[in-house]
Design a protein around this motif. Sequence first.
Motif, mmCIF file in Angstrom:
data_model
loop_
_atom_site.group_PDB
_atom_site.id
_atom_site.type_symbol
_atom_site.label_atom_id
_atom_site.label_comp_id
_atom_site.label_asym_id
_atom_site.label_seq_id
_atom_site.Cartn_x
_atom_site.Cartn_y
_atom_site.Cartn_z
ATOM 1 N N ARG A 83 26.668 30.934 -28.909
ATOM 2 C CA ARG A 83 26.907 29.636 -28.269
ATOM 3 C C ARG A 83 27.317 28.580 -29.289
ATOM 4 N NH1 ARG A 83 22.061 26.937 -25.586
ATOM 5 N NH2 ARG A 83 22.082 28.817 -24.346
ATOM 6 N N GLU A 139 18.243 33.739 -34.501
ATOM 7 C CA GLU A 139 18.441 34.318 -33.155
ATOM 8 C C GLU A 139 17.128 34.869 -32.619
ATOM 9 O OE1 GLU A 139 20.296 35.016 -29.668
ATOM 10 O OE2 GLU A 139 21.438 34.239 -31.368
ATOM 11 N N ARG A 149 12.152 30.930 -26.352
ATOM 12 C CA ARG A 149 12.571 30.673 -24.975
ATOM 13 C C ARG A 149 11.778 31.497 -23.967
ATOM 14 N NH1 ARG A 149 17.539 32.509 -24.549
ATOM 15 N NH2 ARG A 149 17.795 31.646 -22.496
ATOM 16 N N TRP A 152 14.942 31.953 -31.552
ATOM 17 C CA TRP A 152 15.476 31.393 -30.301
ATOM 18 C C TRP A 152 15.076 32.252 -29.090
ATOM 19 C CZ3 TRP A 152 17.848 27.363 -28.078
ATOM 20 C CH2 TRP A 152 18.632 27.562 -26.941
ATOM 21 N N ALA A 164 19.197 23.101 -33.016
ATOM 22 C CA ALA A 164 18.693 23.810 -31.841
ATOM 23 C C ALA A 164 17.324 24.429 -32.107
ATOM 24 C CB ALA A 164 19.688 24.891 -31.408
ATOM 25 N N LEU A 188 22.000 32.157 -29.049
ATOM 26 C CA LEU A 188 22.177 30.860 -29.709
ATOM 27 C C LEU A 188 23.317 30.947 -30.717
ATOM 28 C CD1 LEU A 188 21.235 27.959 -30.400
ATOM 29 C CD2 LEU A 188 19.788 29.013 -32.156
ATOM 30 N N VAL A 242 22.934 25.153 -35.356
ATOM 31 C CA VAL A 242 21.846 26.124 -35.226
ATOM 32 C C VAL A 242 20.527 25.488 -35.659
ATOM 33 C CG1 VAL A 242 20.900 28.323 -36.064
ATOM 34 C CG2 VAL A 242 23.330 28.150 -35.457
#
Length: 153
Positions: free
Chosen positions: A81, A16, A23, A19, A108, A78, A105
Motif C-alpha cells: 500500500r 509488515e 491489526r 502491521w 503507519a 502495508l 511506513v
Amino acid sequence: MSNVVRIIGGGLAGTEAAWQLARRGVAVELFEMRPTRGTEAHATEYLAEVVCSNSLRSDSLSAPAGLLKAEMRQLDSLIIRIAEAHRVPAGSALAVDRDGFAKGVTQAIEALPNVQIIRREVEAITDDGIVILATGPLTSPALSRDLTAKLGE
C-alpha cells in the motif's frame, strides 16, 4: 508484557509482520537498532528504509515477485500500500521514492496503538515467548554471534 510478539528488525519483513499482527489485536514490540546502532547501508532513522535499490522488482503476474505482490495486496499489505502511494516510474517494476516510502511506513507503524517501537540493539535471543527474527543481511555482529552460537554455522 505477556502475550506480546517481539519482532527484531524494522525492515520490510518486520514492519509488515507488526502491521499484520497489530491489526489482528496482537500486542507487538518492534525492535529496531537504528539510530542507537547504525549500519553501513542505512542513511535515515526510518523503518523499512530501502537501501540496495528502490525497486521491489517486477509487478507482472508472470514473474514470481509479481505474484507475491498480488498475494500481498489480497492480505492488505502495508508495504505494498505504501509502495504504491510512493511509486516512481520503473517500467514493469514497482519502484518507490525511498524517503517517502520509509517515512510512510514509519508513520503507519507509529500510529498503531498496540505496537511499541523499541530503538535499541538486540544482542541475543531469549526464551521470552514468541520472537520473529526479521533482521536480514544487516544483522548486528552481536546478534549474529548469538545466532551462530545457538544454531551453528
